[in-house]
Design an enzyme around this catalytic site. Structure first.
Site, PDB file in Angstrom:
ATOM      1  N   ASP A   1      22.020  13.620   8.052  1.00  0.00           N
ATOM      2  CA  ASP A   1      22.253  12.180   7.839  1.00  0.00           C
ATOM      3  C   ASP A   1      21.971  11.536   9.200  1.00  0.00           C
ATOM      4  O   ASP A   1      22.840  11.499  10.065  1.00  0.00           O
ATOM      5  CB  ASP A   1      23.705  11.968   7.410  1.00  0.00           C
ATOM      6  CG  ASP A   1      24.013  10.515   7.122  1.00  0.00           C
ATOM      7  OD1 ASP A   1      23.075   9.718   6.936  1.00  0.00           O
ATOM      8  OD2 ASP A   1      25.221  10.178   7.081  1.00  0.00           O
TER       9      ASP A   1
ATOM     10  N   GLU B   1      17.990  12.377   5.115  1.00  0.00           N
ATOM     11  CA  GLU B   1      18.132  11.154   4.319  1.00  0.00           C
ATOM     12  C   GLU B   1      17.095  10.143   4.772  1.00  0.00           C
ATOM     13  O   GLU B   1      16.962   9.855   5.955  1.00  0.00           O
ATOM     14  CB  GLU B   1      19.537  10.557   4.440  1.00  0.00           C
ATOM     15  CG  GLU B   1      19.690   9.344   3.523  1.00  0.00           C
ATOM     16  CD  GLU B   1      21.126   9.014   3.187  1.00  0.00           C
ATOM     17  OE1 GLU B   1      21.836   9.889   2.635  1.00  0.00           O
ATOM     18  OE2 GLU B   1      21.546   7.885   3.467  1.00  0.00           O
TER      19      GLU B   1
ATOM     20  N   ASP C   1      32.577  11.633   8.076  1.00  0.00           N
ATOM     21  CA  ASP C   1      31.212  11.097   8.077  1.00  0.00           C
ATOM     22  C   ASP C   1      30.152  12.184   7.994  1.00  0.00           C
ATOM     23  O   ASP C   1      28.957  11.915   8.102  1.00  0.00           O
ATOM     24  CB  ASP C   1      30.966  10.141   9.258  1.00  0.00           C
ATOM     25  CG  ASP C   1      31.384  10.720  10.595  1.00  0.00           C
ATOM     26  OD1 ASP C   1      31.761  11.909  10.635  1.00  0.00           O
ATOM     27  OD2 ASP C   1      31.329   9.992  11.592  1.00  0.00           O
TER      28      ASP C   1
END
Lengths: 171, 171
Positions: free
Chosen positions: B7, B67, B140
């Site tokens: 990410d 991502e 996260d």
């Protein structure tokens, strides 16, 4: 001061190296790293890294200046361009270069005096500033030279205004 | 199949490694690479490269899934995120990994069944899919695990639909 300018991109990544002194700049080398659209983005980034390393090893610049990309164009090409900028930035920092970003309008203003100059005006001024016999070739590398000149002239050692102020203070 | 999910980001780059078989996935490792905003972007990219290399050397994934970032948020953070994605992609490709990008809606659809699921739903499903006692920590990093699971389950060796078709053809 020797600066390598980068006009980032996956399909065409412009590279220009200039030597600059106060109020003067000269061409060292210019070219374009091209990678075919038929290859995957990760593979193309690997090629860009390898080619940029060769440029740095050959020309030993002290600083790298990268054109800052904005997300106004189509999404895919911006993603490609920004990823290429990230790889250039990484290669420069790892090699111990001072790395900076300049916006297109900063570059236009620095070489032409106008932040809204068009491509032809930028090419013309780059040709004059570097005292070239004709426009830089390949044509899509002119921007990379403009970025390198911009960075050199904004720096404390090569900025005419900074030099004038320093001279006055020295009096 | 072992997948490292990324990410991307400069301030926080989520990393999650999963092992996946048809219809199953298990957690290998999860974490976040953080770099301080006080440092320059090029320096932060150098740290991200070094840390990702350590992850790859330690966990030896076969594939990397990143991502895909869109330019909808503020321009500066998108530029940072895309540059980090470029560095991740470079590191993966250089290490010989298969590297792929997945959009946020592909990831949401793969883990929750809905391309418009919210963050809490994604975290809940990641927790269930990986049979964890509680939500992944740091919080996260859940997205990085979701990206890894998405990639694994879309692949030909671990996709339930592809496996069912292959089984029928084998009859």
């Amino acid at each position: 001061m020797r600066v390598i300018g980068i006009d980032p991109g996956l399909t065409r990544c412009g590279v220009g190296v200039v030597d600059a002194r106060i109020g003067r700049a000269s061409l060292v080398a210019v070219g374009v790293i091209r990678t075919p659209a038929s290859r995957s983005t990760p593979d193309r980034l690997v090629t860009i890294e390898a080619e940029l390393l060769r440029w740095i090893e050959e020309y030993r610049p002290e600083a790298m200046a990268i054109e800052r990309v904005f997300a106004q164009q189509n999404l895919h090409s911006v993603a490609d361009t920004m990823q290429a900028a990230g790889v250039a930035s990484l290669v420069g920092a790892r090699a111990g270069l001072e790395v900076a970003y300049h916006t297109p309008s900063e570059v236009k203003a620095a070489v032409t005096g106008s932040g809204t100059a068009d491509k032809a005006q930028v090419t013309l001024m780059v040709t004059r500033i570097l005292r070239l016999a004709g426009p830089p070739k390949p044509a899509d590398a002119a921007d990379a030279l403009a970025i390198a000149v911009t960075h050199a002239w904004r720096g404390p050692r090569t900025n005419r205004y900074a030099a004038a102020v320093a001279a006055l203070k020295g009096k």
